[in-house]
Design an enzyme around this catalytic site. Structure first.
Site, PDB file in Angstrom:
ATOM      1  N   ASP A  25       8.391   8.246  37.310  1.00  0.00           N
ATOM      2  CA  ASP A  25       9.670   8.073  36.621  1.00  0.00           C
ATOM      3  C   ASP A  25       9.769   9.005  35.404  1.00  0.00           C
ATOM      4  O   ASP A  25       8.758   9.307  34.776  1.00  0.00           O
ATOM      5  CB  ASP A  25       9.785   6.610  36.172  1.00  0.00           C
ATOM      6  CG  ASP A  25      11.223   6.222  35.871  1.00  0.00           C
ATOM      7  OD1 ASP A  25      12.129   7.042  36.096  1.00  0.00           O
ATOM      8  OD2 ASP A  25      11.430   5.091  35.386  1.00  0.00           O
ATOM      9  N   ARG A  29      14.835  12.499  32.138  1.00  0.00           N
ATOM     10  CA  ARG A  29      14.676  12.554  30.672  1.00  0.00           C
ATOM     11  C   ARG A  29      13.879  13.784  30.245  1.00  0.00           C
ATOM     12  O   ARG A  29      14.148  14.397  29.221  1.00  0.00           O
ATOM     13  CB  ARG A  29      13.993  11.266  30.165  1.00  0.00           C
ATOM     14  CG  ARG A  29      14.969  10.130  29.970  1.00  0.00           C
ATOM     15  CD  ARG A  29      14.279   8.806  29.901  1.00  0.00           C
ATOM     16  NE  ARG A  29      13.864   8.364  31.229  1.00  0.00           N
ATOM     17  CZ  ARG A  29      13.066   7.334  31.467  1.00  0.00           C
ATOM     18  NH1 ARG A  29      12.558   6.652  30.461  1.00  0.00           N
ATOM     19  NH2 ARG A  29      12.768   6.984  32.688  1.00  0.00           N
ATOM     20  N   TRP A  30      12.900  14.147  31.034  1.00  0.00           N
ATOM     21  CA  TRP A  30      12.092  15.337  30.739  1.00  0.00           C
ATOM     22  C   TRP A  30      13.003  16.556  30.673  1.00  0.00           C
ATOM     23  O   TRP A  30      12.894  17.387  29.769  1.00  0.00           O
ATOM     24  CB  TRP A  30      11.030  15.496  31.831  1.00  0.00           C
ATOM     25  CG  TRP A  30      10.072  16.631  31.647  1.00  0.00           C
ATOM     26  CD1 TRP A  30       8.860  16.588  31.015  1.00  0.00           C
ATOM     27  CD2 TRP A  30      10.240  17.989  32.095  1.00  0.00           C
ATOM     28  NE1 TRP A  30       8.267  17.825  31.046  1.00  0.00           N
ATOM     29  CE2 TRP A  30       9.084  18.703  31.700  1.00  0.00           C
ATOM     30  CE3 TRP A  30      11.241  18.667  32.788  1.00  0.00           C
ATOM     31  CZ2 TRP A  30       8.903  20.058  31.973  1.00  0.00           C
ATOM     32  CZ3 TRP A  30      11.063  20.016  33.062  1.00  0.00           C
ATOM     33  CH2 TRP A  30       9.907  20.698  32.646  1.00  0.00           C
ATOM     34  N   GLU A  72      17.899   2.896  46.948  1.00  0.00           N
ATOM     35  CA  GLU A  72      18.964   2.814  45.939  1.00  0.00           C
ATOM     36  C   GLU A  72      19.336   4.196  45.379  1.00  0.00           C
ATOM     37  O   GLU A  72      20.389   4.355  44.756  1.00  0.00           O
ATOM     38  CB  GLU A  72      18.538   1.909  44.763  1.00  0.00           C
ATOM     39  CG  GLU A  72      18.466   0.410  45.094  1.00  0.00           C
ATOM     40  CD  GLU A  72      17.285   0.039  45.981  1.00  0.00           C
ATOM     41  OE1 GLU A  72      16.210   0.635  45.812  1.00  0.00           O
ATOM     42  OE2 GLU A  72      17.454  -0.823  46.873  1.00  0.00           O
ATOM     43  N   ASN A  73      18.470   5.190  45.588  1.00  0.00           N
ATOM     44  CA  ASN A  73      18.727   6.521  45.017  1.00  0.00           C
ATOM     45  C   ASN A  73      19.936   7.235  45.637  1.00  0.00           C
ATOM     46  O   ASN A  73      20.428   8.224  45.085  1.00  0.00           O
ATOM     47  CB  ASN A  73      17.486   7.429  45.115  1.00  0.00           C
ATOM     48  CG  ASN A  73      16.413   7.073  44.104  1.00  0.00           C
ATOM     49  OD1 ASN A  73      15.224   7.300  44.336  1.00  0.00           O
ATOM     50  ND2 ASN A  73      16.794   6.503  42.962  1.00  0.00           N
ATOM     51  N   TRP A  74      20.445   6.713  46.769  1.00  0.00           N
ATOM     52  CA  TRP A  74      21.651   7.311  47.363  1.00  0.00           C
ATOM     53  C   TRP A  74      22.842   7.182  46.427  1.00  0.00           C
ATOM     54  O   TRP A  74      23.837   7.882  46.578  1.00  0.00           O
ATOM     55  CB  TRP A  74      21.997   6.630  48.695  1.00  0.00           C
ATOM     56  CG  TRP A  74      20.964   6.832  49.770  1.00  0.00           C
ATOM     57  CD1 TRP A  74      20.093   5.892  50.235  1.00  0.00           C
ATOM     58  CD2 TRP A  74      20.686   8.031  50.513  1.00  0.00           C
ATOM     59  NE1 TRP A  74      19.292   6.432  51.221  1.00  0.00           N
ATOM     60  CE2 TRP A  74      19.646   7.739  51.417  1.00  0.00           C
ATOM     61  CE3 TRP A  74      21.229   9.326  50.509  1.00  0.00           C
ATOM     62  CZ2 TRP A  74      19.120   8.682  52.298  1.00  0.00           C
ATOM     63  CZ3 TRP A  74      20.709  10.263  51.389  1.00  0.00           C
ATOM     64  CH2 TRP A  74      19.671   9.949  52.261  1.00  0.00           C
ATOM     65  N   ARG A  76      23.019   8.055  43.439  1.00  0.00           N
ATOM     66  CA  ARG A  76      23.082   9.176  42.478  1.00  0.00           C
ATOM     67  C   ARG A  76      24.133  10.197  42.921  1.00  0.00           C
ATOM     68  O   ARG A  76      24.514  10.221  44.098  1.00  0.00           O
ATOM     69  CB  ARG A  76      21.711   9.845  42.375  1.00  0.00           C
ATOM     70  CG  ARG A  76      20.693   8.876  41.810  1.00  0.00           C
ATOM     71  CD  ARG A  76      19.397   9.547  41.485  1.00  0.00           C
ATOM     72  NE  ARG A  76      18.526   8.560  40.860  1.00  0.00           N
ATOM     73  CZ  ARG A  76      17.554   8.830  40.018  1.00  0.00           C
ATOM     74  NH1 ARG A  76      17.289  10.071  39.697  1.00  0.00           N
ATOM     75  NH2 ARG A  76      16.836   7.871  39.495  1.00  0.00           N
TER      76      ARG A  76
HETATM   77  C1  FPP Z   1      12.590   9.320  38.818  1.00  0.00           C
HETATM   78  O1  FPP Z   1      13.016  10.075  37.737  1.00  0.00           O
HETATM   79  C2  FPP Z   1      12.206  10.171  39.908  1.00  0.00           C
HETATM   80  C3  FPP Z   1      12.831  10.210  41.106  1.00  0.00           C
HETATM   81  C4  FPP Z   1      13.976   9.384  41.467  1.00  0.00           C
HETATM   82  C5  FPP Z   1      12.392  11.130  42.158  1.00  0.00           C
HETATM   83  C6  FPP Z   1      10.941  11.404  42.220  1.00  0.00           C
HETATM   84  C7  FPP Z   1      10.782  12.767  42.743  1.00  0.00           C
HETATM   85  C8  FPP Z   1       9.850  13.666  42.373  1.00  0.00           C
HETATM   86  C9  FPP Z   1       8.736  13.382  41.477  1.00  0.00           C
HETATM   87  C10 FPP Z   1       9.886  15.050  42.842  1.00  0.00           C
HETATM   88  C11 FPP Z   1      10.020  15.225  44.262  1.00  0.00           C
HETATM   89  C12 FPP Z   1       9.043  14.494  45.071  1.00  0.00           C
HETATM   90  C13 FPP Z   1       8.525  15.009  46.154  1.00  0.00           C
HETATM   91  C14 FPP Z   1       7.639  14.192  47.072  1.00  0.00           C
HETATM   92  C15 FPP Z   1       8.797  16.395  46.509  1.00  0.00           C
HETATM   93  P1  FPP Z   1      14.482   9.876  37.215  1.00  0.00           P
HETATM   94  O2  FPP Z   1      15.329  10.916  37.821  1.00  0.00           O
HETATM   95  O3  FPP Z   1      14.925   8.476  37.490  1.00  0.00           O
HETATM   96  O4  FPP Z   1      14.282  10.115  35.696  1.00  0.00           O
HETATM   97  P2  FPP Z   1      15.091   9.454  34.487  1.00  0.00           P
HETATM   98  O5  FPP Z   1      14.868   7.961  34.566  1.00  0.00           O
HETATM   99  O6  FPP Z   1      14.464  10.064  33.295  1.00  0.00           O
HETATM  100  O7  FPP Z   1      16.524   9.839  34.681  1.00  0.00           O
END
Ligand code: FPP
Length: 245
Positions: A25, A29-30, A72-74, A76
Protein backbone atom coordinates in the site's frame (compact mmCIF):
# COMPACT_ATOMS: atom_id res chain seq x y z
CA UNK A 1 22.78 -16.06 -0.43
CA UNK A 2 22.74 -12.37 -1.23
CA UNK A 3 21.19 -10.88 1.86
CA UNK A 4 23.42 -9.03 4.26
CA UNK A 5 25.66 -11.09 6.54
CA UNK A 6 24.63 -9.08 9.59
CA UNK A 7 20.97 -9.90 9.10
CA UNK A 8 21.85 -13.49 8.24
CA UNK A 9 22.97 -13.81 11.86
CA UNK A 10 19.85 -12.18 13.19
CA UNK A 11 17.32 -14.23 11.23
CA UNK A 12 16.80 -17.67 12.73
CA UNK A 13 16.85 -19.82 9.60
CA UNK A 14 15.20 -22.71 11.41
CA UNK A 15 12.06 -20.69 12.22
CA UNK A 16 11.26 -18.83 9.04
CA UNK A 17 7.64 -17.94 8.31
CA UNK A 18 6.55 -20.41 5.64
CA UNK A 19 4.08 -18.08 3.97
CA UNK A 20 4.26 -14.28 3.91
CA UNK A 21 1.37 -12.11 2.70
CA UNK A 22 1.96 -8.51 1.65
CA UNK A 23 -0.55 -5.71 1.22
CA UNK A 24 1.55 -3.34 -0.89
CA UNK A 25 0.00 0.00 0.00
CA UNK A 26 1.02 3.61 -0.54
CA UNK A 27 2.05 3.83 -4.20
CA UNK A 28 -0.29 6.79 -4.80
CA UNK A 29 0.98 8.74 -1.79
CA UNK A 30 4.59 8.04 -2.75
CA UNK A 31 3.94 9.61 -6.16
CA UNK A 32 1.95 12.52 -4.75
CA UNK A 33 4.78 13.48 -2.40
CA UNK A 34 7.03 13.76 -5.43
CA UNK A 35 4.52 15.65 -7.54
CA UNK A 36 4.29 12.67 -9.89
CA UNK A 37 1.24 10.95 -11.38
CA UNK A 38 -0.11 7.92 -9.50
CA UNK A 39 1.13 5.69 -12.33
CA UNK A 40 4.73 6.57 -11.38
CA UNK A 41 3.99 5.28 -7.88
CA UNK A 42 2.74 1.98 -9.28
CA UNK A 43 5.84 1.63 -11.48
CA UNK A 44 8.06 2.25 -8.48
CA UNK A 45 5.94 -0.30 -6.56
CA UNK A 46 6.54 -2.92 -9.23
CA UNK A 47 10.33 -2.32 -8.96
CA UNK A 48 10.14 -2.67 -5.20
CA UNK A 49 8.24 -5.93 -5.61
CA UNK A 50 10.95 -7.48 -7.80
CA UNK A 51 13.60 -6.79 -5.14
CA UNK A 52 11.46 -8.18 -2.34
CA UNK A 53 10.67 -11.40 -4.20
CA UNK A 54 14.36 -11.94 -4.95
CA UNK A 55 15.24 -11.36 -1.31
CA UNK A 56 12.46 -13.57 0.08
CA UNK A 57 13.58 -16.34 -2.28
CA UNK A 58 17.21 -15.93 -1.21
CA UNK A 59 16.26 -16.09 2.45
CA UNK A 60 14.40 -19.35 1.81
CA UNK A 61 10.77 -18.30 2.26
CA UNK A 62 8.56 -20.95 0.64
CA UNK A 63 5.42 -18.93 -0.25
CA UNK A 64 4.66 -15.25 -0.71
CA UNK A 65 1.32 -13.73 -1.70
CA UNK A 66 1.15 -10.11 -2.84
CA UNK A 67 -2.01 -8.06 -3.23
CA UNK A 68 -1.69 -6.55 -6.71
CA UNK A 69 -5.29 -5.77 -7.66
CA UNK A 70 -8.40 -6.28 -5.57
CA UNK A 71 -11.95 -6.92 -6.75
CA UNK A 72 -12.65 -3.40 -5.41
CA UNK A 73 -9.85 -1.73 -7.41
CA UNK A 74 -12.10 -1.63 -10.51
CA UNK A 75 -13.69 1.43 -8.86
CA UNK A 76 -10.54 3.48 -9.60
CA UNK A 77 -10.44 5.84 -12.61
CA UNK A 78 -10.23 3.93 -15.89
CA UNK A 79 -6.79 5.25 -16.80
CA UNK A 80 -5.37 4.05 -13.47
CA UNK A 81 -6.98 0.60 -13.89
CA UNK A 82 -5.61 0.41 -17.45
CA UNK A 83 -2.16 1.40 -16.24
CA UNK A 84 -2.17 -1.22 -13.46
CA UNK A 85 -3.26 -3.88 -15.96
CA UNK A 86 -0.49 -2.96 -18.40
CA UNK A 87 2.03 -3.04 -15.55
CA UNK A 88 0.80 -6.47 -14.53
CA UNK A 89 1.04 -7.72 -18.08
CA UNK A 90 4.63 -6.46 -18.35
CA UNK A 91 5.47 -7.89 -14.96
CA UNK A 92 4.16 -11.35 -15.94
CA UNK A 93 5.96 -11.23 -19.29
CA UNK A 94 9.29 -10.25 -17.74
CA UNK A 95 8.85 -12.54 -14.76
CA UNK A 96 8.61 -15.47 -17.13
CA UNK A 97 12.30 -14.95 -17.88
CA UNK A 98 13.86 -13.06 -14.98
CA UNK A 99 12.02 -14.57 -12.04
CA UNK A 100 12.04 -17.97 -13.67
CA UNK A 101 15.81 -17.63 -13.89
CA UNK A 102 15.65 -17.16 -10.14
CA UNK A 103 13.65 -20.38 -9.89
CA UNK A 104 10.41 -18.63 -8.76
CA UNK A 105 7.05 -20.34 -9.30
CA UNK A 106 4.47 -17.74 -10.32
CA UNK A 107 0.76 -18.18 -9.82
CA UNK A 108 -2.11 -15.75 -10.16
CA UNK A 109 -4.90 -16.09 -7.62
CA UNK A 110 -8.26 -14.42 -8.00
CA UNK A 111 -11.18 -14.36 -10.39
CA UNK A 112 -10.63 -14.35 -14.15
CA UNK A 113 -13.95 -12.57 -14.65
CA UNK A 114 -13.40 -9.09 -16.08
CA UNK A 115 -9.72 -9.66 -16.92
CA UNK A 116 -8.74 -9.20 -20.56
CA UNK A 117 -8.06 -12.21 -22.73
CA UNK A 118 -4.49 -10.98 -23.17
CA UNK A 119 -3.85 -11.02 -19.40
CA UNK A 120 -5.55 -14.42 -18.97
CA UNK A 121 -3.38 -15.91 -21.72
CA UNK A 122 -0.23 -14.41 -20.23
CA UNK A 123 -1.14 -15.75 -16.77
CA UNK A 124 -1.52 -19.26 -18.21
CA UNK A 125 1.76 -18.91 -20.08
CA UNK A 126 3.74 -17.59 -17.10
CA UNK A 127 2.25 -20.16 -14.73
CA UNK A 128 3.12 -22.98 -17.13
CA UNK A 129 6.61 -21.62 -17.82
CA UNK A 130 7.47 -21.41 -14.12
CA UNK A 131 5.57 -24.47 -12.87
CA UNK A 132 8.60 -26.77 -12.78
CA UNK A 133 10.67 -24.30 -10.75
CA UNK A 134 11.49 -25.28 -7.20
CA UNK A 135 12.06 -21.94 -5.46
CA UNK A 136 9.60 -19.63 -3.73
CA UNK A 137 5.96 -19.79 -4.84
CA UNK A 138 4.76 -16.28 -5.59
CA UNK A 139 1.00 -15.85 -5.65
CA UNK A 140 -0.04 -12.64 -7.36
CA UNK A 141 -3.48 -11.75 -6.01
CA UNK A 142 -5.05 -10.26 -9.09
CA UNK A 143 -8.74 -9.42 -9.30
CA UNK A 144 -8.73 -11.00 -5.86
CA UNK A 145 -11.19 -10.62 -2.99
CA UNK A 146 -11.20 -12.76 0.15
CA UNK A 147 -14.99 -12.94 0.29
CA UNK A 148 -15.22 -13.79 -3.42
CA UNK A 149 -12.67 -16.57 -2.85
CA UNK A 150 -14.70 -18.06 0.00
CA UNK A 151 -17.99 -17.76 -1.93
CA UNK A 152 -16.43 -19.40 -4.97
CA UNK A 153 -15.02 -22.22 -2.78
CA UNK A 154 -18.50 -22.72 -1.26
CA UNK A 155 -20.02 -22.99 -4.74
CA UNK A 156 -17.48 -25.62 -5.80
CA UNK A 157 -17.98 -27.62 -2.58
CA UNK A 158 -21.77 -27.52 -3.07
CA UNK A 159 -21.38 -28.71 -6.66
CA UNK A 160 -19.29 -31.65 -5.40
CA UNK A 161 -22.01 -32.48 -2.84
CA UNK A 162 -24.65 -32.35 -5.59
CA UNK A 163 -22.66 -34.68 -7.83
CA UNK A 164 -22.08 -37.09 -4.94
CA UNK A 165 -18.28 -36.61 -4.92
CA UNK A 166 -18.33 -35.58 -1.25
CA UNK A 167 -21.01 -35.53 1.43
CA UNK A 168 -22.05 -32.51 3.48
CA UNK A 169 -20.49 -34.08 6.58
CA UNK A 170 -17.10 -34.29 4.86
CA UNK A 171 -16.82 -30.51 4.85
CA UNK A 172 -14.48 -29.39 7.61
CA UNK A 173 -11.92 -26.60 7.56
CA UNK A 174 -9.23 -28.86 6.10
CA UNK A 175 -11.38 -30.02 3.17
CA UNK A 176 -12.77 -26.53 2.62
CA UNK A 177 -9.21 -25.16 2.28
CA UNK A 178 -8.79 -27.40 -0.75
CA UNK A 179 -11.41 -25.36 -2.59
CA UNK A 180 -9.54 -22.08 -2.12
CA UNK A 181 -7.13 -20.54 -4.64
CA UNK A 182 -4.32 -21.45 -2.23
CA UNK A 183 -5.12 -25.17 -2.33
CA UNK A 184 -2.21 -27.25 -0.97
CA UNK A 185 -0.45 -24.18 0.41
CA UNK A 186 0.14 -23.40 4.09
CA UNK A 187 -1.74 -20.59 5.84
CA UNK A 188 -0.16 -17.15 5.95
CA UNK A 189 2.16 -16.88 8.99
CA UNK A 190 3.22 -13.27 8.59
CA UNK A 191 1.11 -10.50 7.09
CA UNK A 192 2.86 -7.25 6.17
CA UNK A 193 1.04 -4.03 5.30
CA UNK A 194 2.84 -0.86 4.35
CA UNK A 195 1.84 2.82 4.47
CA UNK A 196 0.54 2.98 8.03
CA UNK A 197 -2.91 1.56 7.30
CA UNK A 198 -3.96 -1.27 9.61
CA UNK A 199 -6.75 -3.07 7.77
CA UNK A 200 -7.17 -6.42 6.00
CA UNK A 201 -9.03 -4.92 3.03
CA UNK A 202 -10.54 -8.27 2.00
CA UNK A 203 -7.10 -9.95 1.72
CA UNK A 204 -6.76 -13.71 2.37
CA UNK A 205 -9.56 -13.70 4.95
CA UNK A 206 -9.43 -17.45 5.48
CA UNK A 207 -5.64 -17.88 5.30
CA UNK A 208 -4.66 -15.13 7.78
CA UNK A 209 -6.64 -16.60 10.71
CA UNK A 210 -3.49 -17.06 12.81
CA UNK A 211 -1.11 -14.75 10.97
CA UNK A 212 1.12 -12.36 12.88
CA UNK A 213 0.46 -8.87 11.53
CA UNK A 214 3.30 -6.44 10.92
CA UNK A 215 2.70 -2.83 9.97
CA UNK A 216 5.08 -0.12 8.82
CA UNK A 217 4.58 3.53 7.95
CA UNK A 218 6.88 3.15 4.96
CA UNK A 219 5.15 3.47 1.61
CA UNK A 220 5.44 0.39 -0.61
CA UNK A 221 7.94 1.86 -3.13
CA UNK A 222 10.22 2.65 -0.15
CA UNK A 223 9.99 -0.85 1.32
CA UNK A 224 13.46 -2.40 1.13
CA UNK A 225 14.91 -5.87 1.73
CA UNK A 226 16.12 -4.57 5.13
CA UNK A 227 12.46 -3.95 6.06
CA UNK A 228 11.61 -7.51 5.12
CA UNK A 229 14.41 -8.71 7.43
CA UNK A 230 13.00 -6.56 10.22
CA UNK A 231 9.50 -8.00 9.77
CA UNK A 232 10.85 -11.57 9.84
CA UNK A 233 12.97 -10.92 12.94
CA UNK A 234 9.97 -9.33 14.73
CA UNK A 235 7.86 -12.33 13.71
CA UNK A 236 10.42 -14.65 15.26
CA UNK A 237 10.26 -12.74 18.52
CA UNK A 238 6.52 -13.20 18.93
CA UNK A 239 4.94 -16.05 20.88
CA UNK A 240 2.47 -17.88 18.67
CA UNK A 241 -0.05 -19.94 20.60
CA UNK A 242 -2.71 -20.78 17.98
CA UNK A 243 -5.41 -20.57 20.65
CA UNK A 244 -3.44 -22.66 23.15
CA UNK A 245 -1.56 -21.44 26.23
C1 FPP B 1 -1.91 0.35 -3.34
O1 FPP B 1 -1.43 1.64 -3.42
C2 FPP B 1 -1.40 -0.45 -4.41
C3 FPP B 1 -2.16 -1.00 -5.38
C4 FPP B 1 -3.61 -0.87 -5.47
C5 FPP B 1 -1.56 -1.79 -6.46
C6 FPP B 1 -0.37 -2.58 -6.10
C7 FPP B 1 0.47 -2.67 -7.31
C8 FPP B 1 1.81 -2.65 -7.35
C9 FPP B 1 2.68 -2.68 -6.18
C10 FPP B 1 2.54 -2.58 -8.62
C11 FPP B 1 2.15 -3.54 -9.62
C12 FPP B 1 2.16 -4.93 -9.17
C13 FPP B 1 2.55 -5.91 -9.95
C14 FPP B 1 2.40 -7.36 -9.54
C15 FPP B 1 3.14 -5.61 -11.24
P1 FPP B 1 -2.45 2.82 -3.58
O2 FPP B 1 -2.57 3.15 -5.01
O3 FPP B 1 -3.74 2.45 -2.92
O4 FPP B 1 -1.73 3.94 -2.79
P2 FPP B 1 -2.38 5.13 -1.95
O5 FPP B 1 -3.20 4.50 -0.85
O6 FPP B 1 -1.21 5.87 -1.44
O7 FPP B 1 -3.22 5.92 -2.92
Amino acid sequence: MFFSKKKQHEIDMSRLPEHIGIIMDGNGRWAKRRGLPRSAGHSAGAESLKKIITEANNIGIKYITVYAFSTENWKRPKDEVDYLMSLLLDYLRNAEKTLSGENVVIRAIGSREGLSEEICKQIDKTEKFTSKNTGIVMNIALNYGGREEIASAARSACADVQSGKISVDDIDDKLFSEYLYTKNQPDVDLLIRTSGEQRLSNFMLWQVSYAEMWFTNKLWPDFKPADLHKAIIDFQNRGRRFGGV
